[in-house]
Scaffold this active site. Structure first.
Site, PDB file in Angstrom:
ATOM      1  N   SER A 181       0.826  -1.214   0.000  1.00  0.00           N
ATOM      2  CA  SER A 181       0.000   0.000   0.000  1.00  0.00           C
ATOM      3  C   SER A 181       0.860   1.265   0.000  1.00  0.00           C
ATOM      4  O   SER A 181       0.616   2.192  -0.784  1.00  0.00           O
ATOM      5  CB  SER A 181      -0.957   0.002   1.190  1.00  0.00           C
ATOM      6  OG  SER A 181      -0.269  -0.270   2.398  1.00  0.00           O
TER       7      SER A 181
ATOM      8  N   HIS B 182      -2.030  -8.856   1.792  1.00  0.00           N
ATOM      9  CA  HIS B 182      -1.632  -7.623   2.497  1.00  0.00           C
ATOM     10  C   HIS B 182      -2.745  -7.267   3.501  1.00  0.00           C
ATOM     11  O   HIS B 182      -3.031  -8.057   4.406  1.00  0.00           O
ATOM     12  CB  HIS B 182      -1.350  -6.541   1.439  1.00  0.00           C
ATOM     13  CG  HIS B 182      -0.781  -5.268   1.962  1.00  0.00           C
ATOM     14  ND1 HIS B 182      -0.033  -5.177   3.103  1.00  0.00           N
ATOM     15  CD2 HIS B 182      -0.856  -3.986   1.483  1.00  0.00           C
ATOM     16  CE1 HIS B 182       0.339  -3.919   3.317  1.00  0.00           C
ATOM     17  NE2 HIS B 182      -0.161  -3.177   2.343  1.00  0.00           N
TER      18      HIS B 182
ATOM     19  N   HIS C 116       5.700 -13.093   6.753  1.00  0.00           N
ATOM     20  CA  HIS C 116       5.900 -11.687   6.392  1.00  0.00           C
ATOM     21  C   HIS C 116       6.977 -11.565   5.327  1.00  0.00           C
ATOM     22  O   HIS C 116       7.893 -12.385   5.266  1.00  0.00           O
ATOM     23  CB  HIS C 116       6.302 -10.862   7.625  1.00  0.00           C
ATOM     24  CG  HIS C 116       6.077  -9.401   7.437  1.00  0.00           C
ATOM     25  ND1 HIS C 116       7.028  -8.566   6.902  1.00  0.00           N
ATOM     26  CD2 HIS C 116       4.981  -8.628   7.674  1.00  0.00           C
ATOM     27  CE1 HIS C 116       6.542  -7.346   6.835  1.00  0.00           C
ATOM     28  NE2 HIS C 116       5.299  -7.351   7.298  1.00  0.00           N
TER      29      HIS C 116
ATOM     30  N   ASP D 200      -1.899  -8.837  11.568  1.00  0.00           N
ATOM     31  CA  ASP D 200      -3.279  -9.230  11.272  1.00  0.00           C
ATOM     32  C   ASP D 200      -3.756 -10.427  12.085  1.00  0.00           C
ATOM     33  O   ASP D 200      -4.955 -10.676  12.189  1.00  0.00           O
ATOM     34  CB  ASP D 200      -3.418  -9.555   9.779  1.00  0.00           C
ATOM     35  CG  ASP D 200      -3.158  -8.335   8.925  1.00  0.00           C
ATOM     36  OD1 ASP D 200      -3.666  -7.262   9.273  1.00  0.00           O
ATOM     37  OD2 ASP D 200      -2.434  -8.451   7.921  1.00  0.00           O
TER      38      ASP D 200
HETATM   39  C1  LIG Z   1      -0.157  -6.074   6.869  1.00  0.00           C
HETATM   40  C2  LIG Z   1       0.470  -7.152   6.138  1.00  0.00           C
HETATM   41  O1  LIG Z   1       0.523  -7.082   4.949  1.00  0.00           O
HETATM   42  S1  LIG Z   1       1.165  -8.409   6.983  1.00  0.00           S
HETATM   43  C3  LIG Z   1       0.956  -9.832   5.916  1.00  0.00           C
HETATM   44  C4  LIG Z   1      -0.486 -10.258   5.844  1.00  0.00           C
HETATM   45  N1  LIG Z   1      -0.668 -11.446   5.016  1.00  0.00           N
HETATM   46  C5  LIG Z   1      -0.898 -12.666   5.541  1.00  0.00           C
HETATM   47  O2  LIG Z   1      -0.955 -12.844   6.752  1.00  0.00           O
HETATM   48  C6  LIG Z   1      -1.143 -13.795   4.559  1.00  0.00           C
HETATM   49  C7  LIG Z   1      -0.349 -15.038   4.953  1.00  0.00           C
HETATM   50  N2  LIG Z   1       1.063 -14.842   4.723  1.00  0.00           N
HETATM   51  C8  LIG Z   1       1.610 -14.926   3.475  1.00  0.00           C
HETATM   52  O3  LIG Z   1       0.947 -15.214   2.477  1.00  0.00           O
HETATM   53  C9  LIG Z   1       3.085 -14.609   3.306  1.00  0.00           C
HETATM   54  O4  LIG Z   1       3.771 -14.903   4.493  1.00  0.00           O
HETATM   55  C10 LIG Z   1       3.344 -13.131   2.914  1.00  0.00           C
HETATM   56  C11 LIG Z   1       2.562 -12.765   1.659  1.00  0.00           C
HETATM   57  C12 LIG Z   1       2.933 -12.189   4.020  1.00  0.00           C
HETATM   58  C13 LIG Z   1       4.850 -12.955   2.637  1.00  0.00           C
HETATM   59  O5  LIG Z   1       5.149 -13.668   1.476  1.00  0.00           O
HETATM   60  P1  LIG Z   1       6.633 -14.032   1.076  1.00  0.00           P
HETATM   61  O6  LIG Z   1       7.537 -12.882   1.336  1.00  0.00           O
HETATM   62  O7  LIG Z   1       6.597 -14.570  -0.300  1.00  0.00           O
HETATM   63  O8  LIG Z   1       6.952 -15.167   2.138  1.00  0.00           O
HETATM   64  P2  LIG Z   1       8.008 -16.357   2.038  1.00  0.00           P
HETATM   65  O9  LIG Z   1       9.220 -15.939   1.284  1.00  0.00           O
HETATM   66  O10 LIG Z   1       8.169 -16.879   3.395  1.00  0.00           O
HETATM   67  O11 LIG Z   1       7.215 -17.406   1.136  1.00  0.00           O
HETATM   68  C14 LIG Z   1       7.815 -18.642   0.778  1.00  0.00           C
HETATM   69  C15 LIG Z   1       6.723 -19.658   0.577  1.00  0.00           C
HETATM   70  O12 LIG Z   1       6.058 -19.889   1.827  1.00  0.00           O
HETATM   71  C16 LIG Z   1       4.674 -19.681   1.672  1.00  0.00           C
HETATM   72  N3  LIG Z   1       4.116 -19.061   2.862  1.00  0.00           N
HETATM   73  C17 LIG Z   1       4.511 -17.938   3.481  1.00  0.00           C
HETATM   74  N4  LIG Z   1       3.680 -17.657   4.500  1.00  0.00           N
HETATM   75  C18 LIG Z   1       2.741 -18.625   4.521  1.00  0.00           C
HETATM   76  C19 LIG Z   1       1.592 -18.851   5.307  1.00  0.00           C
HETATM   77  N5  LIG Z   1       1.221 -18.028   6.270  1.00  0.00           N
HETATM   78  N6  LIG Z   1       0.850 -19.939   5.043  1.00  0.00           N
HETATM   79  C20 LIG Z   1       1.201 -20.784   4.047  1.00  0.00           C
HETATM   80  N7  LIG Z   1       2.259 -20.598   3.252  1.00  0.00           N
HETATM   81  C21 LIG Z   1       3.024 -19.528   3.495  1.00  0.00           C
HETATM   82  C22 LIG Z   1       4.554 -18.729   0.509  1.00  0.00           C
HETATM   83  O13 LIG Z   1       3.254 -18.763  -0.045  1.00  0.00           O
HETATM   84  C23 LIG Z   1       5.643 -19.238  -0.405  1.00  0.00           C
HETATM   85  O14 LIG Z   1       5.157 -20.401  -1.047  1.00  0.00           O
HETATM   86  P3  LIG Z   1       5.506 -20.720  -2.610  1.00  0.00           P
HETATM   87  O15 LIG Z   1       6.993 -20.726  -2.681  1.00  0.00           O
HETATM   88  O16 LIG Z   1       4.855 -22.030  -2.850  1.00  0.00           O
HETATM   89  O17 LIG Z   1       4.918 -19.587  -3.382  1.00  0.00           O
HETATM   90  O1  LIG Z   2       5.529  -4.494   5.507  1.00  0.00           O
HETATM   91  C1  LIG Z   2       4.812  -5.188   4.773  1.00  0.00           C
HETATM   92  O2  LIG Z   2       5.197  -5.662   3.682  1.00  0.00           O
HETATM   93  C2  LIG Z   2       3.432  -5.534   5.154  1.00  0.00           C
HETATM   94  C3  LIG Z   2       3.008  -4.959   6.453  1.00  0.00           C
HETATM   95  O3  LIG Z   2       3.199  -5.554   7.497  1.00  0.00           O
HETATM   96  C4  LIG Z   2       2.395  -3.639   6.451  1.00  0.00           C
HETATM   97  O4  LIG Z   2       2.351  -2.980   5.399  1.00  0.00           O
HETATM   98  O5  LIG Z   2       1.925  -3.186   7.508  1.00  0.00           O
END
Ligand SMILES: CC(=O)SCCNC(=O)CCNC(=O)[C@H](O)C(C)(C)COP(=O)(O)OP(=O)(O)OC[C@H]1O[C@@H](n2cnc3c(N)ncnc32)[C@H](O)[C@@H]1OP(=O)(O)O
Ligand SMILES: O=C([O-])CC(=O)C(=O)O
Length: 494
Positions: free
Chosen positions: A277, A330, A376, A431
């Site tokens: 964002s 996100h 994350h 979250d």
């Molecule tokens: C405010 C925010 O934005 S905070 C984040 C909120 N989002 C979530 O909680 C959703 C769940 N979490 C996720 O999807 C991920 O951890 C993300 C999107 C936040 C970060 O993604 P990345 O930086 O790609 O994480 P990472 O490098 O650890 O990912 C490696 C693998 O692990 C997987 N992975 C990471 N976190 C999770 C999870 N919580 N559950 C299942 N699989 C996961 C990824 O999907 C990826 O799989 P792939 O290689 O088959 O595509």
């Molecule tokens: O930093 C990030 O990529 C996601 C996050 O936790 C936020 O935007 O608050």
């Protein structure tokens, strides 16, 4: 002991906060404040020239210093680990989490003014901190609260624009549409059309930003009342602070819920510049060619002028940011977590055992979904925003069954994610916790949660946007390449 530590931290931060050439800190601290001391705009005006000089010096003296190497993995992996943005308001450490202008969340809780001493930080105080780098006094925060209340009016066409959408439209769609409708009053756009000098860009950006921040709780609560309360809108309270007022307009007057909202809005505001964002808002404010399709909403309601598209104003930039925040990986994870927890309750009951929870987590993973609220892009430890919400829960709702489930998930999920062997961070993020707190106080409509996140994120994005303009930051335009280009490059490099 703890008290003494926090008092000395407070005085250290305050003396840092008021340091001014030629004036002893304590002398300045004790001075009676003048009207310009409590006026954020005057404070910024003083700060901008010195920061412009700082940037100029950095560029001329160190412009050629290398910050790292770019690998193919980085290009293919969403630019992870690539330093490529200037973002003044906050900085994220993978182990320690976010610092707002150098202050961690626990430090902000200690030094930023609350409604009462020891209360949760007021988001206005955080806005002041992000913009000036200085910890505000209670008087400064009160003045800013008042200014935001004075700016809190929304023209009628905004409501009509939202009303043109089906009531079933996702709350984020309704919210972002409302923000786009607010854009017609952009001071930046008007000033740009009149030919404002670039050295003055920050001034109408500041005007738009403060108005936008002030208006967002009204638009957000309108969306809430439209969808969930048969349109019974609650007007702005004439003396409440920003977070308290927002909770009030949503129909919540329990003092603990007001405190929760202050904490929520403070901690979700900013997370350095690379998150989806914030980066979107920053990128679009620098340059956008996006054409917003508004057919069906009535052209007379929204008159968008593409003259402003090369330097999008805060309304356009923030609307773009909201669309990024609405993605499930996100900000939408805010809703996804509570929906997931409710699905556990539906299938296994509220007092589900840890073994059953494990089974449910595996079921989620085996059906090709992520476990929301865990993992994350940058953090490698438990998110301090999670920790402070956990502390809030332990104080206010220790026996809530959903809080207990969140605590159990903290034990159950990380080892399972580690077992997958690919997840870089198995720990909970912000979250994972917010939903159960909001749900406890009666804000049970999970699909709405990301709107709250959006209101909060405006504070970080707008604060940085004002500095983007004040510092005259460059248009963002990184180089992209094709797979063929990469293959050829790597062959030559081998
Ligand atoms: C405010 C925010 O934005 S905070 C984040 C909120 N989002 C979530 O909680 C959703 C769940 N979490 C996720 O999807 C991920 O951890 C993300 C999107 C936040 C970060 O993604 P990345 O930086 O790609 O994480 P990472 O490098 O650890 O990912 C490696 C693998 O692990 C997987 N992975 C990471 N976190 C999770 C999870 N919580 N559950 C299942 N699989 C996961 C990824 O999907 C990826 O799989 P792939 O290689 O088959 O595509
Ligand atoms: O930093 C990030 O990529 C996601 C996050 O936790 C936020 O935007 O608050």
């Amino acid at each position: 002991m703890v008290f003494n530590r926090s008092v000395s931290l407070l005085s250290k931060l305050r003396s840092r906060a008021v340091q001014q050439p030629g004036l002893g800190n304590s002398v300045r601290w004790l001075q009676v404040q003048t009207s310009s001391d409590v006026d954020l705009h005057s404070q910024l005006k003083e700060l901008i020239p010195e920061q412009q000089e700082r940037l100029k010096k950095l560029k001329s003296e160190h412009g050629k210093v290398q910050l790292g190497n770019i690998t193919v993995d980085m290009v293919l992996g969403g630019m992870r680990g690539m330093t490529g943005l200037l973002w003044e308001t906050s900085l994220l450490d993978p182990e320690e989490g976010i610092r707002f202008r150098g202050l961690s969340i626990p430090e902000c809780q200690k030094v930023l003014p609350g409604v009462k001493p020891g209360g949760e930080p007021l988001p206005e105080g955080l806005l002041w901190l992000l913009l000036t780098g200085k910890v505000p006094t209670k008087e400064q925060v009160d003045a800013l609260s008042k200014e935001l209340r004075n700016r809190a009016t929304v023209p009628d066409h905004v409501y009509k624009t939202i009303d043109a959408l089906p009531v079933t439209a996702h709350p984020m769609t309704q919210f972002a549409t409302g923000v786009m409708a607010l854009q017609v009053q952009s001071e930046f756009q008007k000033a740009y059309e009149k030919g404002i000098h670039k050295s003055k860009y920050w001034e109408p950006t500041y005007e738009d930003s403060l108005s936008l921040i002030a208006q967002l709780p009204i638009v957000a609560s309108y969306v809430y009342c439209r969808i969930y309360k048969n349109g019974q809108v609650i007007p702005v309270h004439d003396s409440l602070d920003y977070g308290g007022n927002f909770a009030h307009m949503l129909g919540f007057d329990n003092p603990a819920m007001l405190e929760l909202m202050r904490l929520y809005v403070t901690i979700h505001s900013d997370h350095e510049g690379g998150n989806v964002s914030a980066h979107t808002g920053h990128l679009v404010s620098d340059f956008t060619l996006s054409i917003i399709l508004l057919q069906g909403l009535g052209r007379d309601m929204l008159m968008l002028d593409l003259v402003a598209s090369a330097l999008s104003d805060p309304y356009l930039s923030f609307a773009a940011a909201l669309n990024g925040l609405a993605g499930p990986l996100h900000g939408l994870a805010n809703q996804e977590v509570l929906l997931w927890i409710k699905s556990v309750v539906e299938e296994c009951g509220e007092n589900v055992s840890k073994d059953h929870l494990k089974e449910y987590v595996w079921k989620t993973l085996n059906s090709g979904k992520v476990v929301p609220g865990f993992g994350h892009g940058v953090l490698r430890k438990t998110d301090p925003r999670y920790t402070c919400q956990r502390e809030f829960a332990m104080k206010h709702l220790p026996d809530d069954p959903l809080f207990k489930m969140v605590s159990n998930l903290y034990e159950v999920v990380p080892p399972i994610l580690l077992e997958l062997g690919k997840v870089k961070n198995p720990w909970p993020n912000v979250d994972a916790h917010s939903g159960v707190l909001l749900n406890y106080y009666g804000l049970t409509e999970a699909r709405y949660y990301t709107v709250l996140f959006g209101v909060s994120r405006s504070i970080g994005i707008c604060a940085q946007l004002i500095w983007d303009r004040a510092l005259g930051l460059a248009l963002e335009r990184p180089k992209s390449v094709t797979m063929e280009w990469l293959e050829n490059y790597c062959k030559k490099a081998a």
